[in-house]
Design a protein around this motif. Structure first.
Motif, PDB file in Angstrom:
ATOM      1  N   SER A  46       5.567   1.316   1.552  1.00 18.11           N
ATOM      2  CA  SER A  46       5.147   2.130   2.594  1.00 18.11           C
ATOM      3  C   SER A  46       5.215   3.660   2.191  1.00 18.11           C
ATOM      4  O   SER A  46       4.890   4.620   2.912  1.00 18.11           O
ATOM      5  CB  SER A  46       5.788   1.819   3.942  1.00 18.11           C
ATOM      6  N   LYS A  47       6.064   3.555   1.134  1.00 19.47           N
ATOM      7  CA  LYS A  47       6.551   5.147   0.860  1.00 19.47           C
ATOM      8  C   LYS A  47       6.023   5.941  -0.337  1.00 19.47           C
ATOM      9  O   LYS A  47       6.208   7.325  -0.515  1.00 19.47           O
ATOM     10  CB  LYS A  47       8.056   5.022   0.709  1.00 19.47           C
ATOM     11  N   THR A  48       5.216   5.105  -1.304  1.00 17.21           N
ATOM     12  CA  THR A  48       4.759   5.631  -2.281  1.00 17.21           C
ATOM     13  C   THR A  48       3.361   5.094  -2.790  1.00 17.21           C
ATOM     14  O   THR A  48       2.886   4.202  -1.960  1.00 17.21           O
ATOM     15  CB  THR A  48       5.532   5.297  -3.579  1.00 17.21           C
ATOM     16  N   MET A  49       2.662   5.876  -3.669  1.00 16.69           N
ATOM     17  CA  MET A  49       1.470   5.334  -4.186  1.00 16.69           C
ATOM     18  C   MET A  49       1.566   4.619  -5.412  1.00 16.69           C
ATOM     19  O   MET A  49       0.603   4.777  -6.014  1.00 16.69           O
ATOM     20  CB  MET A  49       0.446   6.540  -4.101  1.00 16.69           C
ATOM     21  N   LEU A  50       2.385   3.572  -5.547  1.00 18.06           N
ATOM     22  CA  LEU A  50       2.405   3.089  -6.692  1.00 18.06           C
ATOM     23  C   LEU A  50       1.471   2.217  -7.007  1.00 18.06           C
ATOM     24  O   LEU A  50       0.974   1.335  -6.073  1.00 18.06           O
ATOM     25  CB  LEU A  50       3.861   2.100  -6.598  1.00 18.06           C
ATOM     26  N   ASP A 121       2.211  -6.559  -1.340  1.00 17.24           N
ATOM     27  CA  ASP A 121       1.877  -5.698  -2.299  1.00 17.24           C
ATOM     28  C   ASP A 121       0.370  -5.701  -2.203  1.00 17.24           C
ATOM     29  O   ASP A 121      -0.665  -4.809  -2.455  1.00 17.24           O
ATOM     30  CB  ASP A 121       2.298  -6.070  -3.841  1.00 17.24           C
ATOM     31  N   VAL A 122      -0.451  -7.032  -2.163  1.00 14.66           N
ATOM     32  CA  VAL A 122      -1.803  -7.063  -1.778  1.00 14.66           C
ATOM     33  C   VAL A 122      -2.288  -5.828  -0.755  1.00 14.66           C
ATOM     34  O   VAL A 122      -3.245  -5.166  -0.779  1.00 14.66           O
ATOM     35  CB  VAL A 122      -2.260  -8.540  -1.736  1.00 14.66           C
ATOM     36  N   GLN A 123      -1.727  -5.927   0.435  1.00 13.06           N
ATOM     37  CA  GLN A 123      -1.923  -5.361   1.569  1.00 13.06           C
ATOM     38  C   GLN A 123      -1.749  -3.938   1.284  1.00 13.06           C
ATOM     39  O   GLN A 123      -2.290  -2.973   1.683  1.00 13.06           O
ATOM     40  CB  GLN A 123      -1.162  -5.760   2.726  1.00 13.06           C
ATOM     41  N   ILE A 127      -4.516  -0.687   1.522  1.00 11.16           N
ATOM     42  CA  ILE A 127      -4.088   0.513   2.477  1.00 11.16           C
ATOM     43  C   ILE A 127      -4.167   1.695   1.640  1.00 11.16           C
ATOM     44  O   ILE A 127      -4.792   2.798   1.966  1.00 11.16           O
ATOM     45  CB  ILE A 127      -3.056   0.389   3.219  1.00 11.16           C
ATOM     46  N   MET A 128      -3.706   1.848   0.388  1.00  6.45           N
ATOM     47  CA  MET A 128      -3.574   3.147  -0.427  1.00  6.45           C
ATOM     48  C   MET A 128      -4.910   3.466  -0.755  1.00  6.45           C
ATOM     49  O   MET A 128      -5.081   4.736  -1.223  1.00  6.45           O
ATOM     50  CB  MET A 128      -2.465   2.858  -1.605  1.00  6.45           C
ATOM     51  N   LEU A 129      -5.823   2.586  -1.129  1.00  7.61           N
ATOM     52  CA  LEU A 129      -7.320   2.963  -1.264  1.00  7.61           C
ATOM     53  C   LEU A 129      -7.829   3.840  -0.315  1.00  7.61           C
ATOM     54  O   LEU A 129      -8.649   4.488  -0.667  1.00  7.61           O
ATOM     55  CB  LEU A 129      -8.199   1.567  -1.477  1.00  7.61           C
ATOM     56  N   GLU A 130      -7.246   3.692   0.890  1.00  7.71           N
ATOM     57  CA  GLU A 130      -7.983   4.516   1.825  1.00  7.71           C
ATOM     58  C   GLU A 130      -7.209   6.067   2.173  1.00  7.71           C
ATOM     59  O   GLU A 130      -7.679   6.999   2.592  1.00  7.71           O
ATOM     60  CB  GLU A 130      -7.490   3.927   3.291  1.00  7.71           C
ATOM     61  N   PHE A 131      -6.093   6.182   1.502  1.00  7.76           N
ATOM     62  CA  PHE A 131      -5.368   7.343   1.286  1.00  7.76           C
ATOM     63  C   PHE A 131      -5.852   8.478   0.204  1.00  7.76           C
ATOM     64  O   PHE A 131      -5.383   8.481  -0.757  1.00  7.76           O
ATOM     65  CB  PHE A 131      -4.025   7.239   0.982  1.00  7.76           C
ATOM     66  N   SER A 132      -6.719   9.201   0.725  1.00  6.14           N
ATOM     67  CA  SER A 132      -7.593  10.374  -0.196  1.00  6.14           C
ATOM     68  C   SER A 132      -7.814  11.483   0.612  1.00  6.14           C
ATOM     69  O   SER A 132      -7.307  11.623   2.000  1.00  6.14           O
ATOM     70  CB  SER A 132      -8.864   9.699  -0.586  1.00  6.14           C
ATOM     71  N   SER A 133      -7.873  12.578  -0.039  1.00 10.64           N
ATOM     72  CA  SER A 133      -8.161  13.970   0.748  1.00 10.64           C
ATOM     73  C   SER A 133      -9.382  13.868   1.692  1.00 10.64           C
ATOM     74  O   SER A 133     -10.404  13.390   1.588  1.00 10.64           O
ATOM     75  CB  SER A 133      -8.587  14.930  -0.371  1.00 10.64           C
ATOM     76  N   ASN A 134      -8.573  14.356   2.975  1.00  8.88           N
ATOM     77  CA  ASN A 134      -9.612  14.367   4.073  1.00  8.88           C
ATOM     78  C   ASN A 134     -10.071  13.237   4.834  1.00  8.88           C
ATOM     79  O   ASN A 134     -10.736  13.095   5.614  1.00  8.88           O
ATOM     80  CB  ASN A 134     -10.775  15.201   3.908  1.00  8.88           C
ATOM     81  N   GLY A 146       5.078   2.794  10.402  1.00  5.51           N
ATOM     82  CA  GLY A 146       4.093   3.577  10.697  1.00  5.51           C
ATOM     83  C   GLY A 146       4.306   4.852  10.361  1.00  5.51           C
ATOM     84  O   GLY A 146       3.326   5.498   9.673  1.00  5.51           O
ATOM     85  N   LEU A 147       5.499   5.654  10.572  1.00  2.51           N
ATOM     86  CA  LEU A 147       5.758   6.816  10.162  1.00  2.51           C
ATOM     87  C   LEU A 147       5.638   6.994   8.693  1.00  2.51           C
ATOM     88  O   LEU A 147       5.203   8.071   8.165  1.00  2.51           O
ATOM     89  CB  LEU A 147       7.143   7.506  10.818  1.00  2.51           C
ATOM     90  N   GLU A 148       6.425   5.914   7.736  1.00  4.51           N
ATOM     91  CA  GLU A 148       6.367   6.320   6.542  1.00  4.51           C
ATOM     92  C   GLU A 148       5.046   6.281   5.803  1.00  4.51           C
ATOM     93  O   GLU A 148       4.663   6.807   4.906  1.00  4.51           O
ATOM     94  CB  GLU A 148       7.198   4.817   5.954  1.00  4.51           C
ATOM     95  N   LEU A 149       4.255   5.353   6.334  1.00  2.00           N
ATOM     96  CA  LEU A 149       2.507   5.297   5.987  1.00  2.00           C
ATOM     97  C   LEU A 149       2.041   6.649   6.343  1.00  2.00           C
ATOM     98  O   LEU A 149       1.229   7.197   5.797  1.00  2.00           O
ATOM     99  CB  LEU A 149       2.061   4.155   6.458  1.00  2.00           C
ATOM    100  N   ALA A 150       2.279   7.142   7.541  1.00  2.00           N
ATOM    101  CA  ALA A 150       1.630   8.395   7.835  1.00  2.00           C
ATOM    102  C   ALA A 150       2.060   9.588   6.983  1.00  2.00           C
ATOM    103  O   ALA A 150       1.341  10.367   6.542  1.00  2.00           O
ATOM    104  CB  ALA A 150       2.218   8.635   9.421  1.00  2.00           C
ATOM    105  N   ALA A 151       3.260   9.530   6.765  1.00  2.00           N
ATOM    106  CA  ALA A 151       3.900  10.530   5.679  1.00  2.00           C
ATOM    107  C   ALA A 151       3.211  10.367   4.406  1.00  2.00           C
ATOM    108  O   ALA A 151       2.785  11.322   3.655  1.00  2.00           O
ATOM    109  CB  ALA A 151       5.466  10.438   5.626  1.00  2.00           C
ATOM    110  N   THR A 152       2.978   8.992   3.884  1.00  2.00           N
ATOM    111  CA  THR A 152       2.483   8.839   2.574  1.00  2.00           C
ATOM    112  C   THR A 152       0.948   9.583   2.694  1.00  2.00           C
ATOM    113  O   THR A 152       0.424   9.979   1.445  1.00  2.00           O
ATOM    114  CB  THR A 152       2.516   7.518   2.229  1.00  2.00           C
TER     115      THR A 152
END
Length: 393
Positions: A46-50, A121-123, A127-134, A146-152
């Motif tokens: 939840s903390k990194t984009m590894l 790790d699959v989940q 999730i990380m696929l959705e974390f992009s600019s804008n 929730g907050l760690e994912l929000a920060a990431t």
């Protein structure tokens, strides 16, 4: 030769397996995991984009220690009276002693079934696929996950909204003074936090608030708690009550079966609890392994959590009673430390927050004071000139 089988290869199961070897156990140790991946650390998810999860142990460490790691081994049922384990592929295993370290899964309330959740790790990769600019990301739940994912997500450039039903974030985990700092840091970074706001329905791309307002997102994540994986234990007839109920040795209601980690309900200082914690999983796995080999003694390890959000690190030791007085220890450099003492003036809980590892030293000392049940006047701990480390001598 004695056979010990461990179901679950998260932090708890892996620690138990290696502890058995470190304590000299010569029998067979079999570690079962339904996942195909090499056992991995979950906190970074939840903390990194590894791209790949961090392994708990190197792959060759398992055969090197004489531990048989079986991946993709889904346990279908247990037969305690015959000491049998039935796998979904038809394999039958037997054991002399069994440890259930089955962990927990994400909770989803009715109406939230379409939301993304995080436990594996699959989940995490999904999730990380959705974390992009804008990208517009909605997070339901203002707890640690929730907050760690929000920060990431925010650090990846996404627009993030966190929705929390309670009056404040981290309402069950930390005192208000600490939560306020976390809240302010998120807002400074551009995260929108809505507290005291209920959700009636949510899906892949939308959240419907209790007041009828509908919000649109590119992805919606639910971080509203976890449910212990107790189905195997229940079907086997073990006592279950908010987790698999265990005694001080982490033995279940069946003498040859133990349980530890996120899935178990254990006693700590007279109170029953269940913890979802990286450190508790390690500590309990080691304690259960020793108990399986005949060690005695109460479990004394202090509950301990940490969370990284933006440039802040939050640590919590012990269990706060948020209805009782909480004291503030003066600190500098943006550090905030709060603590609580019980009715006998023993330090019972502490929390600290600051940039990087600035709270690590004081929190390490406070954790030891809680574990030792140290009696100290709150007025002394409040004084910034008082060297709390002196209490360890």
């Amino acid at each position: 030769m004695a056979e010990i089988v461990i179901v679950g290869a998260g932090e708890c199961g892996v620690r138990a397996a290696f502890t058995l070897r470190e304590l000299g156990f010569q029998g067979s140790v079999t570690l079962l995991t339904a996942e195909k991946a090499l056992p991995y650390e979950r906190p970074p998810l939840s903390k990194t984009m590894l791209a790949n999860p961090k392994a708990i142990r190197a792959e060759d460490a398992y055969p090197g220690a004489g531990i048989e790691l079986r991946r993709g081994a889904l346990v279908e049922s247990l037969v305690p009276e015959r000491r049998e384990i039935h796998l979904a592929d038809g394999t039958l295993l037997t054991y002399d002693q069994l440890l259930l370290a089955t962990g927990a899964r994400a909770r989803l309330f009715p109406g939230l079934e379409g939301c993304l959740t995080l436990r594996t790790d699959v989940q995490a990769r999904r999730i990380m696929l959705e974390f992009s600019s804008n990208a517009r990301i909605g997070v339901i739940g203002g707890g640690f996950i929730g907050l760690e994912l929000a920060a990431t997500a925010r650090q990846a450039g996404a627009e993030v909204t966190v929705i929390e039903t309670a009056p404040r974030i981290l309402g069950r985990a930390v005192p208000g003074a600490i939560a306020q700092i976390v809240h302010a840091r998120h807002e400074t970074a551009g995260v929108k936090i809505l507290t005291g706001t209920g959700v009636t329905e949510a899906g892949t791309n939308r959240i419907v608030l209790a007041n009828g307002i509908e919000l649109e997102f590119d992805a919606v994540i639910a971080g509203v708690g976890a449910i212990p994986n107790t189905e195997l234990a229940e079907k086997a007839g073990l006592l279950v009550d908010n987790g698999i109920v265990v005694d001080s040795a982490f033995r279940t209601s069946e003498p040859n079966i133990f349980a530890a980690g996120d899935c178990c309900n254990f006693e700590w200082r007279g109170a029953r609890m269940r913890l979802e914690s990286w450190k508790a999983a390690q500590d309990q796995g080691a304690h259960a392994a020793a108990a399986m080999l005949g060690a005695s003694g109460e479990y004394q390890k202090v509950p301990w959590f940490w969370s990284d959000q933006f440039d802040l690190t939050l640590q919590v030791a012990g269990q706060f009673d948020l209805t009782r007085d909480i004291h503030h220890r003066a600190a500098s450099g943006g550090v905030r430390i709060v603590f609580q003492c019980d009715q006998d003036a023993r330090v019972s809980a502490a929390a600290g927050i600051g940039q990087g590892n600035t709270v690590a030293r004081d929190m390490s000392v406070l954790e030891k004071l809680i574990e030792r049940g140290t009696v100290v006047a709150a007025s002394s701990l409040i004084d910034p000139d008082f060297r709390i480390k002196s209490l360890l001598k």
